[in-house]
Design a protein around this motif. Structure first.
Motif, mmCIF file in Angstrom:
data_model
loop_
_atom_site.group_PDB
_atom_site.id
_atom_site.type_symbol
_atom_site.label_atom_id
_atom_site.label_comp_id
_atom_site.label_asym_id
_atom_site.label_seq_id
_atom_site.Cartn_x
_atom_site.Cartn_y
_atom_site.Cartn_z
ATOM 1 N N LEU A 320 -15.905 2.220 8.993
ATOM 2 C CA LEU A 320 -15.500 0.811 8.296
ATOM 3 C C LEU A 320 -16.390 -0.262 8.301
ATOM 4 N N TYR A 324 -14.801 -5.804 6.515
ATOM 5 C CA TYR A 324 -13.432 -5.558 6.142
ATOM 6 C C TYR A 324 -12.558 -6.018 7.420
ATOM 7 N N ILE A 370 -12.691 2.544 3.330
ATOM 8 C CA ILE A 370 -11.534 1.622 3.443
ATOM 9 C C ILE A 370 -10.385 2.052 2.441
ATOM 10 N N TYR A 373 -8.704 4.496 4.523
ATOM 11 C CA TYR A 373 -7.941 4.173 5.477
ATOM 12 C C TYR A 373 -6.380 3.515 4.940
#
Length: 544
Positions: A320, A324, A370, A373
């Motif tokens: 990541l 973020y 992301i 995720y």
């Protein structure tokens, strides 16, 4: 050998989790005896127990006149409770057992007496919440919030069904006396002129096993001539016999045991602590409302900490980008001292503590890691949690500016203020304290004041008690509190305070040097607050 009571046996047979799910906390016999004695004095022919539990109240009841016929109506949603009451009382014809929810029963039947230890449980857990709240608004013209605790509804409905001349005894959590949500409840009790005695239990002692909350006993009477209420504090169980004897005399005592007030003199919008506990504020000069200098607000609520709060290993394993996430304190125990630095945060991050917050904005293109995720979050249904499902997009967390000072929401031994030198955000274990622009340069002075004992004692007048020394502050409790009037400080005094602040800032927390400078700061503000020497002498033992 102490007898094994039904309550003791039941606790052995059931889990704490099960009892908490139903809000079951059992009344100690000594308190039950006082409550039963109160209602028996009106020679009731009909008695309501809307949350009978294991039946301690009907089992202890003895009419003053042995020839009198008293009929009990008792309710409980737990069938085991109803059966236990039947076994305990041998189910005489004078007891009508109802395996049902009193909140959903009719409002028409009236009673000469009501006695209850109602469930301590959020109304939001009730499957018929909205229907019940709507009925309460229609019947009592009282709109209650959806997060109201059930004990408030039992109290209001039970009292509504009390005959003229009847008596009621309730043991309930004391928090409503000093919480914003309790204003409507207190106003109803005042308008109806129902309160006769309010028995306050000592906040360092719990009457109930498994419960953090503290209790108050409300002894009520529907008497049109009643114009006052007496607050009586009980500090140990040994105080009960004296209180019991005092109340049983029934006479209007010339010398009250506690503090007596006319209904017209009580303000439902205030924390009622002012009516039964000493106030240090009366001894002070040079104080102002905190809102003159700043304001408090809650920390960030994610609605799904397991998704939004990341560890270093999570960031690395999922590749990541640093764009973020942002540094964030997520748990109270992560902060050990009153000064939190960037170095402190870095140490937690390297120890793989969850000290970063996912910080996604809806107006930017998301890269593949992301996006994966977010897909992981939806697979695990984080997007369906109560808070997240009301966001668009669900993965966009709240935004907060870092606050210069944090205040711990729950405190037990000492109030915890933290100077946020790291300049990062935090979740709900802390409240944010923001300082008005005019006083930005005085933040060290304000923080220095918050480190003192006198600041703690003054602020505690706005606290909420949850038993065993645990206190809680909501943001508005802080906003409605008082602090030292920083406007009266001269340049010289500000420099003196800054010097002491810088010294304590460099000392190891709670070291001997720390204690020395903390004491000097405390003395300095005590002098500025113009506290008389006699008051200062006993401040060390003055605990609200």
């Amino acid at each position: 050998m102490e007898a094994i009571t039904p309550e003791h046996h039941y606790r052995k047979q059931t889990s704490v989790t099960y009892r908490k799910q139903l809000g079951q906390y059992f009344t100690p016999p000594a308190i039950a005896s006082l409550m039963v004695s109160w209602i028996s004095e009106c020679n009731p022919t009909s008695v309501l127990d809307p949350a009978v539990g294991l039946g301690i109240f009907p089992s202890m009841y003895q009419p003053l006149d042995e020839r009198a016929q008293t009929t009990w109506n008792v309710y409980d949603v737990d069938e085991a409770m109803v059966k236990a009451t039947k076994d305990r009382t041998d189910s005489p014809p004078s007891i009508n057992l109802h395996h049902s929810d009193f909140l959903e029963e009719d409002w028409e039947q009236m009673y000469d007496a009501v006695i209850a230890n109602p469930p301590y449980l959020k109304m939001s857990t009730h499957q018929h919440k909205q229907t019940i709240l709507t009925t309460f608004e229609e019947k009592l013209r009282l709109r209650l919030p959806g997060n109201t605790n059930m004990y408030n509804l039992f109290l209001l409905k039970g009292l509504n069904q009390l005959h003229q001349g009847g008596r009621a005894a309730f043991i309930v959590p004391s928090e409503f006396l000093n919480a914003d949500y309790g204003k409507k409840i207190k106003q109803y009790l005042l308008d109806q002129k129902l309160l006769k005695y309010i028995l306050i239990t000592d906040f360092q002692h719990n009457w109930f096993e498994d419960a953090l909350t503290t209790s108050v006993i409300l002894l009520c009477e529907r008497d049109a001539t009643n114009d006052s209420v007496e607050f009586i504090s009980m500090y140990t169980q040994e105080d009960l016999p004296n209180v019991h004897t005092y109340i049983a005399t029934q006479a209007d005592h010339d010398q009250p045991l506690g503090k007596r007030y006319l209904f017209d003199s009580l303000d439902a919008s205030k924390k009622w602590r002012v009516y039964y506990q000493p106030s240090l504020l009366k001894e002070l000069q040079q104080v102002k409302p905190f809102t003159e200098f700043g304001y408090a607000s809650r920390g960030i609520a994610t609605g799904a900490n397991d998704f939004f709060c990341l560890r270093k290993s999570d960031i690395q394993d999922r590749s990541l980008s640093s764009s973020y996430w942002i540094p964030c304190i997520t748990k109270a125990h992560q902060v050990k001292t009153p000064f939190f630095t960037e170095k402190d945060w870095q140490g937690l991050f390297e120890q793989n503590a969850p000290v970063t917050l996912l910080n996604l904005q809806s107006d930017r293109t998301l890269d593949i890691p992301i996006a994966n995720y977010i897909q992981y979050g939806e697979t695990h249904q984080f997007h369906l949690r109560y808070l997240t499902k009301h966001r668009s997009p669900w993965y966009k967390a709240e935004v907060r500016d870092p606050a210069p000072i944090w205040f711990r929401t729950f405190n037990r031994t000492k109030l915890q203020f933290v100077r946020n030198e790291a300049g990062i955000v935090h979740l709900t274990p802390f409240h944010s304290i923001y300082i008005h622009e005019k006083y930005q340069q005085d933040i060290p002075i304000i923080m220095a004041y918050f480190l003192t004992d006198i600041a703690e004692e003054v602020l505690k007048e706005s606290r909420r008690e949850y038993g065993q020394g645990l206190v809680k502050f909501e943001p508005n409790d802080l906003n409605h509190s008082y602090v030292f009037d920083f406007d009266v400080l001269t340049t010289y005094e500000k420099n003196e305070i800054r010097f002491l602040y810088e010294q304590i800032r460099e000392c190891p927390y709670l070291s001997e040097e720390w204690e020395v400078y903390q004491s000097k700061l405390n003395d300095y503000f005590l002098d500025l607050l113009s506290i008389e020497k006699g008051v200062r002498a006993h401040l060390a033992t003055y605990k609200l």
